[in-house]
Design a protein around this motif. Structure first.
Motif, mmCIF file in Angstrom:
data_model
loop_
_atom_site.group_PDB
_atom_site.id
_atom_site.type_symbol
_atom_site.label_atom_id
_atom_site.label_comp_id
_atom_site.label_asym_id
_atom_site.label_seq_id
_atom_site.Cartn_x
_atom_site.Cartn_y
_atom_site.Cartn_z
ATOM 1 N N ALA A 128 -1.258 6.425 -13.982
ATOM 2 C CA ALA A 128 -1.441 4.976 -13.986
ATOM 3 C C ALA A 128 -2.263 4.563 -12.767
ATOM 4 C CB ALA A 128 -0.087 4.281 -13.954
ATOM 5 N N GLN A 150 -5.206 0.757 -4.404
ATOM 6 C CA GLN A 150 -5.303 0.744 -2.939
ATOM 7 C C GLN A 150 -4.673 1.971 -2.297
ATOM 8 O OE1 GLN A 150 -7.198 -1.807 -1.267
ATOM 9 N NE2 GLN A 150 -7.731 -1.595 -3.422
ATOM 10 N N THR A 187 -0.976 -4.136 -5.905
ATOM 11 C CA THR A 187 0.021 -4.802 -6.756
ATOM 12 C C THR A 187 1.441 -4.383 -6.388
ATOM 13 O OG1 THR A 187 0.035 -3.029 -8.394
ATOM 14 C CG2 THR A 187 -1.627 -4.768 -8.684
HETATM 15 C C1 LIG Z 1 -5.759 -0.949 4.391
HETATM 16 C C2 LIG Z 1 -4.447 -1.003 3.673
HETATM 17 C C3 LIG Z 1 -3.389 -1.658 4.269
HETATM 18 C C4 LIG Z 1 -2.174 -1.740 3.634
HETATM 19 N N1 LIG Z 1 -1.151 -2.386 4.252
HETATM 20 C C5 LIG Z 1 0.052 -2.456 3.637
HETATM 21 C C6 LIG Z 1 1.135 -3.129 4.247
HETATM 22 O O1 LIG Z 1 1.022 -3.683 5.332
HETATM 23 N N2 LIG Z 1 2.320 -3.152 3.591
HETATM 24 C C7 LIG Z 1 2.464 -2.583 2.375
HETATM 25 O O2 LIG Z 1 3.533 -2.647 1.824
HETATM 26 N N3 LIG Z 1 1.460 -1.938 1.769
HETATM 27 C C8 LIG Z 1 0.256 -1.868 2.373
HETATM 28 N N4 LIG Z 1 -0.772 -1.227 1.743
HETATM 29 C C9 LIG Z 1 -0.544 -0.620 0.409
HETATM 30 C C10 LIG Z 1 -0.832 -1.640 -0.670
HETATM 31 O O3 LIG Z 1 0.213 -2.543 -0.711
HETATM 32 C C11 LIG Z 1 -1.014 -0.975 -2.024
HETATM 33 O O4 LIG Z 1 -1.357 -1.968 -2.875
HETATM 34 C C12 LIG Z 1 0.187 -0.262 -2.618
HETATM 35 O O5 LIG Z 1 0.602 0.809 -1.824
HETATM 36 C C13 LIG Z 1 -0.149 0.379 -3.945
HETATM 37 O O6 LIG Z 1 -0.409 -0.601 -4.915
HETATM 38 P P1 LIG Z 1 -1.643 -0.449 -5.881
HETATM 39 O O7 LIG Z 1 -1.504 -1.520 -6.871
HETATM 40 O O8 LIG Z 1 -2.884 -0.429 -5.101
HETATM 41 O O9 LIG Z 1 -1.333 0.974 -6.560
HETATM 42 P P2 LIG Z 1 -2.273 2.177 -6.956
HETATM 43 O O10 LIG Z 1 -2.975 2.705 -5.794
HETATM 44 O O11 LIG Z 1 -3.095 1.826 -8.131
HETATM 45 O O12 LIG Z 1 -1.160 3.200 -7.429
HETATM 46 C C14 LIG Z 1 -0.244 3.769 -6.506
HETATM 47 C C15 LIG Z 1 0.675 4.738 -7.248
HETATM 48 O O13 LIG Z 1 1.563 4.045 -8.114
HETATM 49 C C16 LIG Z 1 1.384 4.424 -9.438
HETATM 50 N N5 LIG Z 1 1.502 3.184 -10.215
HETATM 51 C C17 LIG Z 1 0.786 2.056 -10.034
HETATM 52 N N6 LIG Z 1 1.249 1.086 -10.822
HETATM 53 C C18 LIG Z 1 2.302 1.591 -11.512
HETATM 54 C C19 LIG Z 1 3.206 1.054 -12.443
HETATM 55 N N7 LIG Z 1 3.137 -0.219 -12.849
HETATM 56 N N8 LIG Z 1 4.161 1.864 -12.933
HETATM 57 C C20 LIG Z 1 4.252 3.141 -12.534
HETATM 58 N N9 LIG Z 1 3.442 3.696 -11.638
HETATM 59 C C21 LIG Z 1 2.461 2.928 -11.127
HETATM 60 C C22 LIG Z 1 0.030 5.071 -9.503
HETATM 61 O O14 LIG Z 1 -0.045 6.010 -10.523
HETATM 62 C C23 LIG Z 1 -0.048 5.707 -8.140
HETATM 63 O O15 LIG Z 1 0.642 6.899 -8.124
HETATM 64 C C24 LIG Z 1 -2.000 -1.141 2.364
HETATM 65 C C25 LIG Z 1 -3.065 -0.481 1.753
HETATM 66 C C26 LIG Z 1 -4.288 -0.404 2.390
HETATM 67 C C27 LIG Z 1 -5.415 0.300 1.720
#
Ligand SMILES: Cc1cc2nc3c(=O)[nH]c(=O)nc-3n(C[C@H](O)[C@H](O)[C@H](O)COP(=O)(O)OP(=O)(O)OC[C@H]3O[C@@H](n4cnc5c(N)ncnc54)[C@H](O)[C@@H]3O)c2cc1C
Lengths: 262, 792
Positions: free
Chosen positions: A26, A31, A105
């Motif tokens: 997924a 991020q 997300t």
């Molecule tokens: C520069 C930077 C700073 C950040 N700072 C913070 C912070 O201060 N605090 C914080 O909490 N986070 C922080 N993050 C992380 C951020 O919140 C990410 O969004 C989060 O870790 C992952 O969400 P995503 O939607 O990008 O997931 P993705 O990167 O798309 O997926 C992450 C993982 O989850 C799985 N996945 C995604 N959606 C689902 C679903 N619905 N069901 C099952 N599995 C799923 C994917 O397969 C993957 O393994 C930061 C990230 C970056 C790049």
């Protein structure tokens, strides 16, 4: 990055089907996953984007409290959850930077369960329910240690349901480099008692601080935890903070969260 | 009225239009027909013997065109060290060869031992991974800690260097006995051991290089992220590859920051040239951010013990330092100069102190090479001095402002021969100290402290003074000190027929704003609009042989060369005017853009003179050459000595140990100011970097030599929220006495003066808050460190 196929289904059912491919993974805000792929640490063969599924997006009140679609970006939660759950909106507004918040997300954050992520503390302190395509998982059963959750292979989080507390606050102390939570404490007061969830600090991931919950349930004031100590032995010790330092932060930030919750 | 044009005006930075609208042309922006991609195969261990390189794994992989290993470069030269330093006993430093690709051993994580060239970047990455997987490298124990490196003779970074010592340098060795005696008999001695933390430069643009070879002519072209294209050409051509200089063009186009790290020649530059020749196709390489962390030359990394001897009233008697300075696994081009002649020579600071002795042992370790980084040696000297002075004041119950004031050199003492070999030409250190005290409202501190206390915060104030030797550098002096290069600069002023100008300069702008400031100077001097002046830099085929930009030298050295070339233009213009106006050359005066016959109303404009120079229809050709183009080389008579005083105020959160810089005041003496806005920007950037060093940045290797801070997840850069609105002043001006513009240089100042001001403020806050056992915390003064110190 290695080559991969990309699919963008419009329904949960189609997403579940697509997840049946060998090596499918997924993709939500990307991020976490995209940087990992760029570093060649992950090499899924099929990426199943969840961001085109409208039933997985949005913030609204419903049965059991506030429903947030798993593919809802942090920025949307920050903008839309404030009226009913200000502490949650504030947490979302403090994640990363504008680019991260507009892409990342809640579902991705919870599936990943980074020990320094913010959302797990809100979900655990709120006693929220993680809803998947297969079942409903109580927060207390969902988090199972660093980067480990109750999710099965191919299971997709579809939404999260937050009961609304009487009072709540999240206080985050930034790790100086990544600005994730070096330690973050979410305190939420419900008619049935106070829940305190701590992220960033423990080597076993997000956890509830039971002694503080008991003390605060009896007396919801920062002074109520003054006599408590946090055992440093299970804490993370690294470049950015020793175990004793993190244990100290747990207590200091809990007190500040109680004060902020008012 | 502020000026709106020419010298002293805050002319807007013309280069920013292209930088801020995405129209800059950086090396990686360039695409060349037929280009191929290089990816380096890098060591994942800090120290290892190369048993075999798995090149065969890449054979037949899609798109792979060539593979190189250390063998392929065994016959070419090594990357040379630019300074020869002798040890105290007179023996020359140890200079192990730094090969293009590692041969025999790998010596730090990220050390490249092979390279792949392929049709696409992804194909090259795949092949590099395959080679890495198939290579056999026998891991050896890593040499990481400097003290252990020197003590443990059995574990060697370079097999031929038994104690991992590059040299053991004393400055000035003849002073040693006198200094020892002075310290022994002094009424008070304050001792401080401190670490000047290793920094990763983190230029916004990673290093990148494109090699081209033209079989028809045998010419090479290297487009690369360099602060000094001619020096790079000299190093690559003459020392490493053996290419005639006139067959190699080096272009450093828009370069997105350097801070020192792009002064040096790196192996990738030689690799892309060799590969381009072999394939007769362009070969490009761009560092990934992780490669930048692992392989850009790092900065600082000193461990120092400093002793300050004084009387009980705080009058300085002697300074003595012992330093271990890390050079990493190999000598980078100026890594031997940084801890020595850019550090030891500044160890008397702006103070009158008769006895100073500096000892520096420079140590090889299995870490990335360390070299000059914004300030280079001078921040290390300033930090040691300003920290130990504060500690002494505390031990003796003296006021840190008064102690500094009474030890500062006074204006009547210039020119001043320092006990560590420099001749300060001019300065007024009391003036900048008074100014900064006024700016910071020192008298009002107690009130601000009480206001912070009411919010539950500990407030502290820290002072530092600083001086640097920049305008690098007089060649005859540095030659005596061991430099193998000259440090003059050069400029060519070409007046075009229609009166506009192309000015070719040896300095290189990688963010500083030369294109604006140099044009202001030309416009001012010739009385022409700034917009008619184009500054050309960064291409060996277009500019004269200058030495590039570092060491706050561009304006003081290259600007002076340009000024001298302008003098020649005016002199030539007078000749032409004399001919056109039928007057004696001696009667021609130049001003306001006009050549006039003194005492008459006869005159020719600058444009008329320029046109005539290229349309010389009736020139007396035996005495007057056509054309209006002049070149000047300038080698400075001395360093320049900018100086200043900084005050920092911090608030410390006792619960978390977090430090907030709430105010930062700078009073600097940069001599004459060409563009106030750019000077302020330079100070802002420098102070920001200094606050980064003081509070956030910390390059950490584990005991196996793995870089723990290899990405922005763990390497903490300062962000906008970490720095205050700066209060910057440069009104105290003692113009440099030996260059015509009277300029001193401002590029490094902020990074030199700020770290001790920050740390002094933190210690002050803790002391005032009752944590009187805390007399020092090493940088970065992170929340965890501050909390741990308070609760120790
Ligand atoms: C520069 C930077 C700073 C950040 N700072 C913070 C912070 O201060 N605090 C914080 O909490 N986070 C922080 N993050 C992380 C951020 O919140 C990410 O969004 C989060 O870790 C992952 O969400 P995503 O939607 O990008 O997931 P993705 O990167 O798309 O997926 C992450 C993982 O989850 C799985 N996945 C995604 N959606 C689902 C679903 N619905 N069901 C099952 N599995 C799923 C994917 O397969 C993957 O393994 C930061 C990230 C970056 C790049």
């Amino acid at each position: 990055m290695h080559n991969f196929d990309f699919v963008k289904p419009a329904s949960i059912a189609d997403a579940v089907k697509a997840m049946g491919h060998d090596g499918a993974q997924a993709l939500s805000g990307g991020q976490t996953l995209i940087p990992t792929m760029k570093q060649r640490l992950a090499a899924p063969t099929v990426l199943v984007s969840l961001t085109g599924i409208s039933e997985m997006k949005g913030v609204c009140m419903g049965e059991g409290g506030l429903h947030i679609g798993a593919a809802t970006p942090h920025a949307v939660v920050a903008a839309e959850a404030g009226a009913v759950y200000p502490a949650l909106a504030a947490l979302a507004a403090g994640i990363g930077d504008p680019a991260v918040r507009s892409k990342g997300t809640i579902g991705g954050s919870l599936a990943n369960n980074d020990p320094a992520a913010c959302y797990p503390s809100a979900v655990l302190a709120s006693g929220a329910t993680v809803v998947t395509n297969r079942r409903k998982i109580a927060a207390d059963d969902y988090f199972q240690g660093m980067f480990t959750t109750a999710l099965d292979e191919g299971e997709i989080i579809t939404e999260v349901v937050f009961p609304i507390p009487q009072k709540a606050a999240y206080v985050k102390f930034n790790q100086p480099a990544s600005r994730f939570a070096l330690t973050g404490v979410f305190v939420a007061k419900y008619p049935g008692g106070v829940r305190v969830a701590v992220t960033g600090a423990s080597a076993s991931g997000v956890f509830r601080w039971a002694e503080a919950e008991a003390a605060l349930s009896a007396n919801f004031a920062a002074g109520a935890i003054a006599g408590l100590t946090v055992d440093a032995s299970g804490m993370i010790g690294d470049l950015h903070g020793t175990q004793a330092y993190r244990a100290n932060l747990v207590k200091v930030l809990t007190g500040r969260a109680v004060t902020a919750a008012g | 009225m502020p000026k709106d044009h020419g010298i002293g005006a805050s002319s807007k930075r013309r280069e920013d239009v292209r930088f801020l609208t995405g129209k800059g042309t950086y090396t990686d922006d360039m695409n060349i027909a037929g280009q191929t991609y290089a990816v380096m195969v890098r060591s994942s261990v800090a120290h290892g013997r190369i048993v075999s390189v798995g090149t065969s794994a890449a054979e037949g992989m899609p798109g792979v065109l060539a593979v190189f290993t250390g063998e392929d470069f065994a016959a070419v030269g090594g990357n040379p060290a630019g300074w020869l330093i002798n040890s105290r006993d007179g023996t020359p430093m140890r200079e192990p060869k730094r090969p293009v690709l590692a041969h025999g051993k790998v010596r730090h994580v990220g050390d490249a031992y092979a390279a792949v060239i392929a049709e696409t970047y992804q194909q090259a990455k795949d092949a590099a991974q395959a080679i890495a997987d198939a290579s056999v490298i026998e891991e050896l124990p890593a040499v990481v800690n400097m003290a252990e490196a020197v003590a443990n003779a059995s574990n060697r970074v370079h097999d031929e260097i038994p104690d991992n010592l590059c040299f053991d340098w004393g400055w000035i060795e003849d002073n040693r006995a006198k200094v020892d005696a002075a310290i022994k008999s002094a009424p008070h001695v304050t001792t401080l051991e401190l670490v000047n933390n290793r920094l990763v430069p983190n230029a916004m643009e990673p290093r990148a290089s494109i090699g081209e070879y033209f079989p028809g002519t045998g010419d090479y072209k290297l487009t690369t992220t360099s602060q000094n294209p001619h020096l790079t050409r000299l190093l690559v051509a003459a020392f490493v590859m053996g290419i005639p200089e006139n067959k190699l063009q080096v272009v450093a186009p828009d370069v997105g920051g350097g801070f020192g790290s792009k002064i040096y020649h790196y192996g990738e530059e030689a690799l892309v040239l060799a590969a381009a020749k072999k394939l007769a196709r362009p070969v490009r390489w761009t560092a990934e951010r992780s490669e930048s962390f692992l392989t850009d030359a790092h900065g600082r990394d000193h461990v120092t013990k400093i002793e300050l001897a004084s009387d009980k009233e705080g009058n300085f008697i002697a300074f003595r330092t012992e330093t271990l300075a890390n050079v990493g696994a190999y000598l980078s081009n100026f890594s031997t100069a940084t801890p020595t002649f850019l550090h030891g020579t500044l160890m008397s600071g702006p103070y009158k102190v008769p006895n100073v002795y500096v000892n520096v042992k420079t140590v090889f370790t299995n870490t990335a090479p360390v070299d000059a980084y914004r300030g280079a040696g001078r921040p290390e000297a300033t930090y040691s001095l300003e920290r130990v002075i504060d500690k002494m004041c505390r031990e003796l119950g003296l006021d840190p402002f008064e102690v500094r004031r009474k030890n500062l050199l006074t204006p009547d003492q210039f020119p001043y021969q320092s006990p560590v070999g420099l001749m300060y030409d001019t300065g007024n250190y009391q003036a900048t100290l008074d100014k900064v005290c006024e700016m910071a409202d020192v008298a009002g501190f107690e009130k601000r402290r009480a206001a912070s206390a009411a919010k539950g915060k500990l407030r502290g104030m820290g002072l530092s003074t600083w001086i640097e030797a920049c305008g690098i550098a007089p060649s005859n002096l540095v030659g005596v000190l061991g430099s193998r290069v000259g440090l003059y600069d050069a400029a060519t002023v070409r007046v075009n027929a229609t009166g506009n100008l192309s000015v070719m300069v040896g300095a290189h702008s990688h963010g500083q704003g030369h294109e604006t400031v140099f044009a202001q100077i030309v416009a001012d001097k010739l009385g022409v609009p700034e917009s008619s002046v184009e500054i050309v830099h960064g291409d060996t085929a277009r500019i004269p042989f200058g030495m590039g930009s570092y060491g706050s030298r561009s304006l003081a050295v290259c600007g002076t060369a340009m000024d001298k070339a302008l003098d020649k233009i005016i002199a030539k213009g007078k000749k032409i005017a004399a001919h056109m106006l039928e007057a004696a050359e001696g009667d021609i005066t130049f001003g306001d853009g006009k050549f006039s016959v003194a005492g008459t109303d006869k005159a020719k404009t600058f444009g008329e003179i320029a046109f005539s120079a290229y349309v010389p229809h009736n020139y007396p050709l035996e005495t007057l050459e056509p054309g209006l183009e002049e070149t000047a080389f300038y080698d400075p008579a001395n360093f320049t000595y900018p100086a200043g005083a900084y005050i920092c105020e911090v608030e410390v959160d006792e619960g978390t140990g977090k430090v907030d810089v709430v105010a930062f005041h700078c009073a600097d003496d940069f001599g004459n100011i060409m563009n106030p806005m750019i000077v302020e920007g330079q100070v802002h950037g420098g102070v920001g970097q200094g606050i980064g060093q003081a509070l956030c940045e910390f390059t950490t290797y584990d005991e196996n030599g793995q870089l723990l801070t290899g990405s922005y997840m763990d390497y903490a850069m300062p962000r906008a929220e970490d720095v205050p609105f700066y209060n910057v002043d440069y009104s105290c001006q003692t113009p440099c006495t030996h260059n015509p513009l009277g300029v001193k240089g401002c590029g490094e100042a902020g990074a030199i003066g700020s770290p001790p001001a920050v740390v002094n403020a933190v210690i002050d806050a803790l002391q005032r808050g009752g944590h009187t056992h805390v007399t020092h915390i090493d940088m970065p003064v992170s929340p965890s460190r501050v909390w741990t110190a308070m609760n120790a």
